[in-house]
Design a protein around this motif. Structure first.
Motif, short mmCIF file in Angstrom:
data_model
loop_
_atom_site.label_atom_id
_atom_site.label_comp_id
_atom_site.label_asym_id
_atom_site.label_seq_id
_atom_site.Cartn_x
_atom_site.Cartn_y
_atom_site.Cartn_z
N VAL A 131 0.26 16.56 -2.48
CA VAL A 131 0.10 15.42 -1.58
C VAL A 131 1.46 14.86 -1.19
O VAL A 131 1.70 14.54 -0.02
N THR A 132 2.35 14.75 -2.16
CA THR A 132 3.70 14.25 -1.89
C THR A 132 4.39 15.14 -0.86
O THR A 132 5.00 14.65 0.10
N LYS A 133 4.27 16.44 -1.03
CA LYS A 133 4.89 17.40 -0.11
C LYS A 133 4.28 17.26 1.29
O LYS A 133 4.99 17.23 2.29
N ARG A 134 2.95 17.16 1.37
CA ARG A 134 2.27 17.03 2.68
C ARG A 134 2.66 15.75 3.40
O ARG A 134 2.70 15.70 4.61
N LEU A 135 2.92 14.71 2.63
CA LEU A 135 3.31 13.43 3.23
C LEU A 135 4.80 13.38 3.56
O LEU A 135 5.28 12.42 4.16
N GLY A 136 5.53 14.41 3.17
CA GLY A 136 6.96 14.46 3.46
C GLY A 136 7.76 13.52 2.60
O GLY A 136 8.85 13.11 2.97
N ILE A 137 7.23 13.17 1.46
CA ILE A 137 7.93 12.26 0.55
C ILE A 137 8.74 13.11 -0.42
O ILE A 137 8.25 14.07 -1.00
N VAL A 138 9.99 12.74 -0.58
CA VAL A 138 10.84 13.45 -1.53
C VAL A 138 10.55 12.90 -2.92
O VAL A 138 10.71 11.70 -3.17
N ALA A 139 10.06 13.77 -3.78
CA ALA A 139 9.72 13.35 -5.14
C ALA A 139 11.00 13.17 -5.95
O ALA A 139 11.95 13.93 -5.79
N PRO A 140 11.02 12.16 -6.81
CA PRO A 140 12.20 11.99 -7.67
C PRO A 140 12.32 13.19 -8.62
O PRO A 140 11.31 13.80 -8.96
N PRO A 141 13.52 13.52 -9.03
CA PRO A 141 13.67 14.65 -9.95
C PRO A 141 12.94 14.39 -11.25
O PRO A 141 12.85 13.25 -11.71
N SER A 177 5.59 -1.53 -2.56
CA SER A 177 6.68 -0.75 -3.15
C SER A 177 7.53 -0.05 -2.09
O SER A 177 8.70 0.22 -2.33
N GLU A 178 6.96 0.23 -0.93
CA GLU A 178 7.70 0.95 0.11
C GLU A 178 8.42 0.04 1.09
O GLU A 178 9.46 0.40 1.61
N ARG A 179 7.87 -1.14 1.38
CA ARG A 179 8.40 -1.93 2.49
C ARG A 179 8.93 -3.31 2.13
O ARG A 179 9.57 -3.96 2.96
N VAL A 180 8.63 -3.78 0.95
CA VAL A 180 9.09 -5.12 0.57
C VAL A 180 10.33 -4.96 -0.32
O VAL A 180 10.31 -4.20 -1.28
#
Length: 187
Positions: free
Chosen positions: A173-183, A69-72
C-alpha cells in the motif's frame, strides 16, 4: 378449461386466507409478549444504535489522524488533536443518546411488528421465557470473556503467519501510494 379451474383456485385461496391472517393477527397478548421481549432486548438495541452513532466519528478520527500527521506542523499537533477530540466528544454526547432513544422508540413498530407477524403467541411466550432465563443471562454475561480468550489464543496461534502478511500489505500500500517508507530499524 382455464375458466373452470379459476374459481376452484380462488375458493382455495380464500379459504386459506383466514389461516394465514390468524397466524399474523395481532392480539393484546401478543403485544404484551413482544413488549416483554423488547424490554429484555433493550440493552442490545441501545448497543447497536450506539455503534451506529459512533461509526462516523471513529472513521473521521481515523482520517483526521492521518491528515494530522501529514499536514499539521509537529508543534501544533497536540493542540489540534485535543480540539478534534473535544469536537468528537461533543458529537457523541449529543448523537448517542438521540440515536439510542430513537431506536428504543422505533423498536415496537419495527422489531415488534416482525415478531408479531412471524411468531405465534405460544412461540413468543417461549422466546420471552428463553430470553429471561437466568441460564441464558449467565451465558450472555460470559460472551465477552469467551470472545477475549478465543481472540487471545487466535492471536497467539496466528501471529507468526499473519504479521509478515500485514507487513507485506503495508509495504504494498505504501508503494502504491508513492510514500517513501522509513528505513527499517537495525536489528
Amino acid at each position: 378449461m382455464m375458466h373452470k379451474k379459476l374459481p376452484h383456485l380462488l375458493i382455495a385461496l380464500l379459504l386459506a386466507l383466514p389461516v394465514v391472517a390468524a397466524h399474523a393477527q395481532s392480539t393484546p397478548a401478543k403485544k404484551a409478549l413482544v413488549a416483554r421481549i423488547l424490554k429484555v432486548q433493550q440493552p442490545g438495541i441501545e448497543g447497536m444504535s450506539r455503534s451506529m452513532a459512533e461509526r462516523p466519528a471513529i472513521a473521521l478520527m481515523d482520517r483526521a489522524g492521518v491528515v494530522l500527521s501529514e499536514r499539521v506542523p509537529a508543534d501544533k499537533r497536540d493542540a489540534v488533536a485535543k480540539e478534534i477530540q473535544a469536537d468528537v466528544k461533543k458529537y457523541l454526547d449529543e448523537a448517542v443518546p438521540l440515536v439510542s432513544s430513537r431506536a428504543v422508540k422505533l423498536a415496537p413498530t419495527t422489531i415488534g411488528a416482525l415478531l408479531e407477524e412471524r411468531f405465534t403467541e405460544d412461540e413468543l411466550k417461549q422466546v420471552a421465557v428463553f430470553l429471561e432465563s437466568p441460564v441464558f443471562n449467565k451465558y450472555q454475561q460470559l460472551t465477552g470473556d469467551m470472545q477475549k480468550v478465543l481472540a487471545e489464543k487466535l492471536l497467539a496461534d496466528t501471529r507468526s503467519v499473519i504479521d509478515p502478511k500485514v507487513v507485506a500489505l503495508e509495504q504494498s500500500v505504501t508503494k502504491r501510494l508513492g510514500i517513501v517508507a522509513p528505513p527499517a530499524p537495525a536489528k
